[in-house]
Motif scaffolding. Structure first.
Motif, PDB file in Angstrom:
ATOM      1  N   THR A  76      50.998  31.478  39.705  1.00 21.45           N
ATOM      2  CA  THR A  76      51.215  30.044  39.841  1.00 21.45           C
ATOM      3  C   THR A  76      50.309  29.513  40.945  1.00 21.45           C
ATOM      4  O   THR A  76      49.715  30.285  41.720  1.00 21.45           O
ATOM      5  CB  THR A  76      52.673  29.750  40.208  1.00 21.45           C
ATOM      6  N   ALA A  77      50.214  28.182  41.034  1.00 21.37           N
ATOM      7  CA  ALA A  77      49.421  27.577  42.109  1.00 21.37           C
ATOM      8  C   ALA A  77      49.978  27.988  43.462  1.00 21.37           C
ATOM      9  O   ALA A  77      49.212  28.215  44.416  1.00 21.37           O
ATOM     10  CB  ALA A  77      49.441  26.055  41.963  1.00 21.37           C
ATOM     11  N   GLN A  78      51.275  28.143  43.557  1.00 18.00           N
ATOM     12  CA  GLN A  78      51.901  28.563  44.811  1.00 18.00           C
ATOM     13  C   GLN A  78      51.496  29.996  45.173  1.00 18.00           C
ATOM     14  O   GLN A  78      51.260  30.303  46.345  1.00 18.00           O
ATOM     15  CB  GLN A  78      53.420  28.462  44.699  1.00 18.00           C
ATOM     16  N   ASP A  79      51.408  30.861  44.168  1.00 20.23           N
ATOM     17  CA  ASP A  79      50.990  32.249  44.404  1.00 20.23           C
ATOM     18  C   ASP A  79      49.545  32.304  44.915  1.00 20.23           C
ATOM     19  O   ASP A  79      49.219  33.098  45.801  1.00 20.23           O
ATOM     20  CB  ASP A  79      51.100  33.071  43.119  1.00 20.23           C
ATOM     21  N   VAL A  80      48.691  31.472  44.317  1.00 12.61           N
ATOM     22  CA  VAL A  80      47.290  31.416  44.754  1.00 12.61           C
ATOM     23  C   VAL A  80      47.220  30.880  46.185  1.00 12.61           C
ATOM     24  O   VAL A  80      46.481  31.417  47.028  1.00 12.61           O
ATOM     25  CB  VAL A  80      46.451  30.538  43.807  1.00 12.61           C
ATOM     26  N   ASP A  81      47.990  29.847  46.477  1.00 12.29           N
ATOM     27  CA  ASP A  81      48.002  29.286  47.839  1.00 12.29           C
ATOM     28  C   ASP A  81      48.475  30.313  48.847  1.00 12.29           C
ATOM     29  O   ASP A  81      47.970  30.382  49.975  1.00 12.29           O
ATOM     30  CB  ASP A  81      48.921  28.057  47.894  1.00 12.29           C
ATOM     31  N   ARG A  82      49.454  31.126  48.441  1.00 14.03           N
ATOM     32  CA  ARG A  82      49.978  32.162  49.343  1.00 14.03           C
ATOM     33  C   ARG A  82      48.881  33.175  49.675  1.00 14.03           C
ATOM     34  O   ARG A  82      48.741  33.597  50.823  1.00 14.03           O
ATOM     35  CB  ARG A  82      51.164  32.857  48.673  1.00 14.03           C
ATOM     36  N   PHE A  83      48.095  33.526  48.656  1.00 13.35           N
ATOM     37  CA  PHE A  83      46.993  34.458  48.910  1.00 13.35           C
ATOM     38  C   PHE A  83      45.936  33.816  49.801  1.00 13.35           C
ATOM     39  O   PHE A  83      45.444  34.450  50.747  1.00 13.35           O
ATOM     40  CB  PHE A  83      46.349  34.925  47.606  1.00 13.35           C
TER      41      PHE A  83
END
Length: 313
Positions: free
Chosen positions: A3-10
Motif C-alpha cells: 500500500t502507499a502507507q507501506d511504501v511511505d514506511r520504507f
C-alpha cells in the motif's frame, strides 16, 4: 501488494538504511543498490505480519551487505592498485547520525579504511553498535548469534580499530590550519617544509582503480611521502592533460574531517583525506578513481563552496 502507507514506511527508513549500508560497504553506489534490494524484499513480504518493520528491514539489509562483503573480498584481490572507500562530502545524508563521538568516528575516512581489516561479522557488529546504538540483543538477532557472542565480536572489532588508531587526532579547526600549511609547503617546490609537517612513519595511499594513475604500493616514511607530495603539486603539461584542465584546490570536509578537493570545471577529480594528529600528518588517503567520485561531484555542484585556495597546474 504494497500500500502507499507501506511504501511511505520504507521511505521513512531509507536514510537510516543507506547510512548503515554505506558504513558496511564503503561505497555509496553499492549502499544504494543494497537498500533497493531491501525494498524488493519488503515488496515481496507479507508486511502485515512484520511486527517491527525497522528491525526487519535492518536485518534484511545487514545480511545483504554481509553477502556483498564476502564477495567483495574476492573482487578486491583483482582490484588494480590500492582499494579505498568512497568519500562523502559534508551534508551528504548517507553520512548518517553524527550526534556522538562514536557516530562521527564510525564514518571517518580513517576508520572506514581500517574496517577493511575486519571480518564481515565484526564490521556489522561494530557499525550497528557504534553508529546506531543497537543493543547487543538486537544485534545478536540480526546476525543469528547469541548475545554473548555478539558482545565478544564487538569487543574484538573495537580492539582492532583502536589498535589501528594509536595517535590522537586534533580538532577540525586545528586540522584545517595544518592542511593549509601543508598546501603552502607542497607548492613551494621544497621537500624539507613538508617533512617537518609529517610524522616519521607517515603514509600516502592512492586509489585510482586502474582508471587514473596511482601507485600500487603506498609511499611510506616522511621523506618518501614529502617527495611524492612535492611532485604531485608540481605543474606539468602531462598533469594538465590528464586532469582535463587546471584543478581548483579547496579545503573542505569529507567524512566529517577536513580534506583537500581537486575540482576541474565543476567535476571532482580527487579527494585527499588527511589524517592530522597531535604529532603531525600521519596519512594521506587519496581517492582519484572516477567511479567513486560521482556522488561527491553531485554534492559539490549542489553546495556553496567559495573560492579555491589556488589552481594546481
Amino acid at each position: 501488494m504494497l500500500t502507499a502507507q507501506d511504501v511511505d514506511r520504507f521511505e521513512a527508513a531509507r536514510p537510516r538504511l543507506e547510512a548503515i549500508a554505506y558504513r558496511l560497504l564503503g561505497s555509496a553506489s553499492e549502499a544504494e543498490d543494497a537498500v533497493q534490494d531491501t525494498f524488493l524484499r519488503w515488496q515481496a513480504a507479507d508486511v502485515d505480519r512484520i511486527e517491527v518493520p525497522e528491525a526487519w528491514l535492518t536485518k534484511v539489509l545487514t545480511h545483504l551487505c554481509l553477502n556483498q562483503l564476502t564477495s567483495a573480498r574476492a573482487r578486491r584481490e583483482t582490484y588494480v592498485g590500492q582499494w579505498l572507500p568512497e568519500p562523502l562530502l559534508a551534508g551528504d545524508p548517507m553520512l548518517g547520525p553524527a550526534d556522538t563521538a562514536e557516530q562521527r568516528e564510525s564514518v571517518s575516512y580513517a576508520v572506514l579504511t581500517l574496517m577493511e581489516r575486519l571480518s564481515p561479522n565484526e564490521r556489522a557488529v561494530y557499525v550497528l553498535r557504534e553508529a546506531f546504538g543497537c543493543p547487543h540483543r538486537e544485534i545478536a538477532d540480526i546476525l543469528d548469534l547469541t548475545e554473548a557472542a555478539a558482545q565478544q565480536v564487538y569487543h574484538r572489532a573495537k580492539k582492532h580499530i583502536a589498535d589501528g588508531r594509536t595517535r590522537t587526532e586534533v580538532d577540525e579547526a586545528a586540522a584545517r590550519r595544518v592542511i593549509e600549511e601543508f598546501l603552502v609547503a607542497a607548492t613551494s617546490g621544497r621537500t624539507e617544509p613538508l617533512v617537518r609537517l609529517l610524522t616519521e612513519d607517515a603514509v600516502s595511499v592512492g586509489d585510482g582503480g586502474g582508471k587514473v594513475p596511482a601507485r600500487a604500493k603506498a609511499f611510506e616514511g616522511a621523506r618518501a611521502v614529502a617527495t611524492f607530495m612535492r611532485g604531485l603539486f608540481k605543474p606539468s603539461k602531462a598533469k594538465l592533460a590528464l586532469a582535463g584542465g587546471s584543478p581548483d584546490i579547496h579545503v573542505t570536509t569529507a567524512n566529517g574531517a577536513p580534506a583537500v578537493l581537486a575540482v576541474v570545471d565543476g567535476r571532482v577529480i580527487g579527494v585527499m583525506c588527511v589524517e592530522v594528529t597531535t604529532e603531525g600528518i600521519a596519512a594521506f588517503l587519496n581517492q582519484v578513481n572516477p567511479d567513486k567520485l560521482d556522488r561527491a561531484t553531485r554534492r559539490w555542484a549542489a553546495g556553496d563552496h567559495g573560492e579555491p585556495l589556488f589552481s594546481a597546474y
